[in-house]
Motif scaffolding. Structure first.
Motif, short mmCIF file in Angstrom:
data_model
loop_
_atom_site.label_atom_id
_atom_site.label_comp_id
_atom_site.label_asym_id
_atom_site.label_seq_id
_atom_site.Cartn_x
_atom_site.Cartn_y
_atom_site.Cartn_z
N GLY A 84 0.83 -1.22 0.00
CA GLY A 84 0.00 0.00 0.00
C GLY A 84 0.86 1.26 0.00
O GLY A 84 0.58 2.20 -0.75
N ASP A 112 -3.24 -3.32 -5.75
CA ASP A 112 -2.61 -3.56 -4.44
C ASP A 112 -3.48 -4.54 -3.66
O ASP A 112 -4.60 -4.21 -3.29
CB ASP A 112 -2.48 -2.19 -3.75
N ARG A 156 1.69 -0.14 12.95
CA ARG A 156 0.90 0.55 11.93
C ARG A 156 -0.34 1.18 12.54
O ARG A 156 -0.98 0.61 13.42
CB ARG A 156 0.46 -0.43 10.83
MG MG Z 1 -2.33 -2.41 2.30
#
Ligand code: MG
Ligand code: AP5
Length: 214
Positions: A14, A84, A127
């Motif tokens: 991503g 993606d 993340r």
């Molecule tokens: Mg991703």
């Protein structure tokens, strides 16, 4: 230019796809983002997808393929796009090839962002994703300007449900079983390119643009 991003969960597909889309001015099509938007909006597709995603499993092929084929047929995709998170299984790759073949087109590159499993779990726990626009950050490697607040839209950041360590391990197992065979598939098709995904985000992008050209 039509590009597929391959790689384990958290490899940086991503992150790199967004940068490719901006540089080459082509749409970024993330099936994960499409499902998360559907979940947020409470659609039927979102409800179905959520039961699989929360367990770290793949959503069934039949829920994914038509969605992507429709998307790449839209006007803004005529000069290319970066996929993606799709394809993720051999049947998805075959369905994509068939749909493109019917339009007289073919994929140009499949870029595998290579990161060993041990790096992944560490990365995922750091993340953070925006509840508003879905932009992703990392506490250490890609921090926001203001802690906990999205740089793009100002909304709050959260840890994705499927980024909990036990679910990440499950996603890695699913990746090795169902998605990794695509590396061979695209090597045989002659369009596979590999980049080292363990280095800095900007250095990975440099390797990607060396492949794609200026
Ligand atoms: Mg991703
Ligand atoms: P999806 O959203 O595609 O998740 P994923 O493949 O598991 O990948 P991620 O988005 O978690 O990782 P990424 O590679 O994009 O990494 P990122 O750039 O964020 O899919 C989610 C779920 O939807 C699936 O599990 C499945 O259930 C379902 N689904 C989706 N598509 C499907 C399909 N085709 N078929 C069936 N089911 C499907 O980076 C990760 C973190 O690392 C970030 O914090 C980032 O800032 C950081 N980072 C990135 N690059 C670097 C670097 N070089 N150095 C240090 N940190 C970095």
């Amino acid at each position: 230019m039509k590009i597929i991003m391959l790689g384990a969960p958290g490899a940086g597909k991503g992150t790199q796809a967004k940068k490719i889309a901006a540089k080459y001015n082509i749409p970024h099509i993330s099936t994960g983002d499409i499902f998360r938007a559907n979940i947020k909006n409470g659609t039927e597709l979102g409800k179905k997808a959520k039961t699989y995603m929360d367990q770290g499993l793949l959503v069934p092929d039949e829920l994914v393929v038509d969605l992507v084929v429709d998307r790449v047929n839209q006007e803004d995709c005529k000069d290319g796009y970066v996929l993606d998170g799709f394809p993720r299984t051999i049947p998805q790759a075959e369905a994509l090839d068939k749909a493109l073949g019917d339009m007289g087109q073919k994929m140009d590159y499949a870029i595998d962002v290579n990161v060993p499993d041990e790096n992944i779990v560490r990365r995922m726990s750091g993340r953070r994703a925006c509840v508003g626009c879905g932009a992703t950050y990392h506490l250490v490697y890609a921090p926001t300007k203001e802690e906990g607040i999205c740089d793009v839209c100002g909304k709050e950041l959260i840890l994705r449900d499927d980024d909990k360590p036990e679910t990440v391990q499950k996603r890695l197992n699913v990746y090795h079983e169902q998605t990794q065979p695509l590396i061979d598939y695209y090597a045989k098709a002659g369009i596979l390119r590999e980049v080292d995904g363990t280095i800095d985000i900007e250095d990975v992008f440099k390797a990607v643009t060396d492949i794609l050209g200026a």
